[in-house]
Structures are given as structure tokens and as C-alpha cells.
Design an enzyme around this catalytic site. Structure first.
Site, PDB file in Angstrom:
ATOM      1  N   SER A 180       0.755  -1.071   0.044  1.00  0.00           N
ATOM      2  CA  SER A 180       0.097   0.035  -0.071  1.00  0.00           C
ATOM      3  C   SER A 180       0.694   1.323   0.131  1.00  0.00           C
ATOM      4  O   SER A 180       0.279   2.114  -0.346  1.00  0.00           O
ATOM      5  CB  SER A 180      -0.853  -0.130   1.217  1.00  0.00           C
ATOM      6  OG  SER A 180      -0.240  -0.027   2.302  1.00  0.00           O
ATOM      7  N   HIS A 208      -5.462  -3.544  -2.588  1.00  0.00           N
ATOM      8  CA  HIS A 208      -4.817  -2.328  -3.710  1.00  0.00           C
ATOM      9  C   HIS A 208      -5.032  -3.125  -5.011  1.00  0.00           C
ATOM     10  O   HIS A 208      -4.669  -2.484  -6.082  1.00  0.00           O
ATOM     11  CB  HIS A 208      -3.898  -1.946  -3.354  1.00  0.00           C
ATOM     12  CG  HIS A 208      -3.970  -1.044  -2.131  1.00  0.00           C
ATOM     13  ND1 HIS A 208      -4.436   0.252  -1.994  1.00  0.00           N
ATOM     14  CD2 HIS A 208      -3.704  -1.411  -0.795  1.00  0.00           C
ATOM     15  CE1 HIS A 208      -4.597   0.664  -0.694  1.00  0.00           C
ATOM     16  NE2 HIS A 208      -4.080  -0.401  -0.118  1.00  0.00           N
ATOM     17  N   LYS A 239     -12.181   0.713  -1.991  1.00  0.00           N
ATOM     18  CA  LYS A 239     -11.209   1.092  -2.846  1.00  0.00           C
ATOM     19  C   LYS A 239     -11.401   1.157  -4.257  1.00  0.00           C
ATOM     20  O   LYS A 239     -12.565   1.888  -4.660  1.00  0.00           O
ATOM     21  CB  LYS A 239      -9.888   0.502  -2.790  1.00  0.00           C
ATOM     22  CG  LYS A 239      -9.349   0.717  -1.161  1.00  0.00           C
ATOM     23  CD  LYS A 239      -8.116  -0.066  -0.805  1.00  0.00           C
ATOM     24  CE  LYS A 239      -7.723   0.173   0.583  1.00  0.00           C
ATOM     25  NZ  LYS A 239      -8.495  -0.243   1.451  1.00  0.00           N
TER      26      LYS A 239
END
Length: 389
Positions: A180, A208, A239
């Protein structure tokens, strides 16, 4: 109590002196490339809304439909009365999307890892963790009571050495898929090979990578073409998916075990079902709108080319996370403030979030950004480099 408050006050002062004190900014309006702080708009490179879905009309409509069908709250934990048809449908869709037999929905990725790891490993077992793993993986490992061994970042040779000499009855390798703060991708093929060789489980945290990597955004495992009953795959939904929540997918028996033993699933109120209806709409956009990932890749290339001549290095990354490492905490804050004065919001990341002497600007790109906005950031950083570089 006065002594305790004095100690806390001194510790806060020390954080301030070391340029490590965090502060929040109050944002007005929806997420997007432009964020309003008070009455001022900022060109934002600070969000993990990688596909630009957080304010998509289709998701807003789906949220309204879920609100009409289910109301606001879930009322209880999923094992009492909070497991709705919307969440059941979402779990089925997520399992199919990532190519797993079954999936289980969690309220957040942090809660997922805090529940998964202690359910799989405990005293007498050993957990092997990449040094740059996210805090939720580290905290989950500590909570488990298992022996905790850390290997250097992406160092598969060191991991093999640790696995080879370990005699624990159960071994669990845990790793971010996309790290990240650096944006690089874990060597998942090699990690899986070692787990197969040394009879270990592999937990992949794809917070991610889900929605960004792999065919149709199916994630980091799909990016490498990996599938194995040894893998538990955790993906987050706040996300690239643009909403909220998380899930874990894998072998049906393993998922049933987590349903029975993951305390952060069992003992927490279920997420609002309107989020599940919204996520079903999001998943369809993630699957079908390939142009978002194509545009994102073009923006990544444009940014990296534009920053290549700076004296500060941009870490190698093919993902929307681009880290400009400046080392010094004060410099990172000065650059953030310099961009802020230009109406650009890029966060400065400092220890302990990243290792000492690796303070950085963490630039997050979104498919909602334009090429012109990328150029504005590039120009802003070059202007600051003339003063600070």
C-alpha cells in the site's frame, strides 16, 4: 490520572517535534478528482477510489434501491438476523468473480484480517509475514498467539530458509498483493510455490489489486493466473469498487470454518444491506468497463515519465500507487504544503507507516483523473523541486 494526561501530552509534543503528528481535513461533498476542503477545491491525489466509482450514478441508484428494500441498518450480526439476501447474492457474485468456490463478506478489510488469521493459526503454529505488510495483517498475526516470523520485503529466498527449518504443525504465509505504500506487487507465484513445497497456507491481501489488476479487474491472483486450495484471498470493496466492506474467498470448507470461528465476523453487527446492493452494481462496472483500467495505465505511464527527471526517486510500480521518496520527514511535509498552496492535495507519509528515512509523497491515481490533471501535478512538483531539490 493527571500524571497519565501529562505523559500523553509530552508524547504528543514529541510527535509534533519529530514531524509525525497526523491531522485530519474535513472534506465536503462526494469523492472525486476534486475534493472540497472548506470553501476551497483541491485537485486530489490522495484517494484509493482507483476506478472513479465512488460517486457513480449507477451506484447511487443502487444504494437508493437498497435503501428502499432494506432500510438502513442490518439490526444484528450476520449469524443472528443480519444476513440478508443482498449479502448472500453479493457473496455468490464475489466468489464467481475471483474464481473461488465460496466467499464471506466482512465489514472492513482490517476486520477481515483480524478475524481470518487467528481462526487459521494459534499457539504452536507459525506465521510468516513480509516486512512491509499492512498493519491489519501484522495485528492479526500478533492476535493469533502463533510464532511470528518476518522476512525481508519480497525476499523469497529468506522465506524458503525460514519455512524449510520450521517444524510447526500449521504454517501460514501472509502477504499484501499490492503493497500500500510502495505500490509494488508481491511475488505471488513464488510464494504459492513455497507454500506447496513446505505444506503451508497462503493468505493474500489484495486490498489494492482487486478491481485494478487481472482480466476484468479480477485481482492479483488472476493477474498471475494463480489458483490453489491453499490460498485464501482477501479483497476490499471500499477502494477500486468504490463502496465499503471486504470479503475473503477460497475453499468452501475454509470459508465455512471462518464463518464458525472468525470473531470479527461472528460478534459484529452486519453491514447495512444497502451497501451490498450497491456493490453488486459496482461489480458489474468493474467487470465490464475495461476502459477505466486502460485509462488508469495511461495515466500511470504519463506520471512516471513526467517525474523521471526529478532528483527524488519514484519507486517502481505499475499500480495506481506511486511513491515519491524524499527521505526527510520535514521535506515531505514541506512538499505537501507546497502542493497544497497550488491547490493540489497529495499526502505526506512518514514513519511509522513507512520505514525510517523513507518519508514520501504517496500519489494515488484514479481513472477519474484526466491527462491535464496529471500534467498539473507534474508541473507543481517540478516547480517545488527548483526550491527544494
Amino acid at each position: 490520572m493527571p500524571d497519565l494526561m501529562a505523559q500523553i501530552g509530552d508524547q504528543l509534543t514529541q510527535l509534533q517535534e519529530r514531524q509525525l503528528l497526523r491531522r485530519r481535513r474535513t472534506v465536503e461533498g462526494p469523492q472525486g478528482p476534486i475534493l472540497n476542503v472548506g470553501d476551497k477545491p483541491y485537485l486530489a491525489f490522495c484517494s484509493n477510489d482507483y476506478l472513479g466509482l465512488a460517486n457513480h450514478p449507477a451506484l447511487i441508484a443502487a444504494a437508493h434501491a437498497g435503501l428502499d428494500a432494506y432500510g438502513v441498518g442490518a439490526g444484528a450480526s450476520a449469524l443472528i438476523s443480519g444476513h440478508t439476501r443482498a449479502v448472500e447474492d453479493l457473496e455468490t457474485a464475489l466468489a464467481e468473480f475471483v474464481g473461488a468456490p465460496r466467499a464471506l463478506h466482512f465489514s472492513t478489510g482490517y476486520m477481515a484480517n483480524l478475524g481470518i488469521i487467528p481462526a487459521l493459526a494459534g499457539p504452536g503454529d507459525t506465521i510468516f509475514s513480509d516486512r512491509l505488510n499492512h498493519a491489519c495483517l501484522i495485528d492479526g498475526a500478533r492476535l493469533s498467539g502463533a510464532q511470528f516470523r518476518i522476512y525481508p520485503h519480497a525476499d523469497v529466498a529468506r522465506l524458503e530458509y525460514l519455512l524449510k527449518k520450521n517444524a510447526s504443525p500449521r504454517k501460514l504465509v501472509i502477504s499484501d498483493a499490492v503493497f500500500s505504500m510502495d505500490g509494488d506487487i508481491a511475488p505471488l507465484q513464488e510464494l504459492l510455490a513455497l507454500c506447496e513445497k513446505y505444506d503451508a497456507w497462503l493468505l493474500v491481501d489484495d486490498a489494492h489489486g482487486f478491481g485494478v489488476l487481472g482480466p476484468q479487474g479480477r485481482g492479483s491472483l488472476a493477474h498471475f493466473g494463480l489458483a490453489s486450495p491453499r490460498i485464501l484471498y482477501m479483497g476490499t470493496l471500499g477502494k477500486a469498487a468504490g463502496v465499503y466492506g471486504a470479503f475473503v474467498a477460497g475453499d468452501a470448507s475454509l470459508i465455512e470454518w471462518l464463518l464458525q470461528r472468525a470473531r470479527t465476523y461472528i460478534f459484529t453487527t452486519a453491514s447495512p444491506p444497502l451497501l451490498a446492493t450497491t456493490l453488486l452494481a459496482s461489480l458489474e462496472l468493474v467487470r465490464t468497463e475495461e476502459w477505466r483500467r486502460q485509462h488508469l495505465r495511461q495515466l500511470i505511464e504519463r506520471l512516471r515519465a513526467g517525474l523521471a527527471s526529478l532528483s527524488w526517486p519514484v519507486l517502481p510500480s505499475q499500480t495506481p500507487i506511486q511513491a515519491l521518496v524524499v527521505q526527510d520527514n520535514r521535506l515531505a511535509l514541506d512538499l505537501m504544503e507546497g502542493l497544497h498552496k497550488q491547490g493540489i492535495w497529495v499526502p505526506a507519509i512518514r514513519p511509522p507507516t513507512v520505514p525510517k528515512k523513507t518519508a514520501r509523497l504517496r500519489i494515488s491515481l484514479s481513472a477519474a483523473h484526466t491527462a491535464e490533471q496529471i500534467d498539473r501535478l507534474i508541473d507543481g512538483l517540478h516547480t517545488l523541486a527548483k526550491h527544494y531539490g
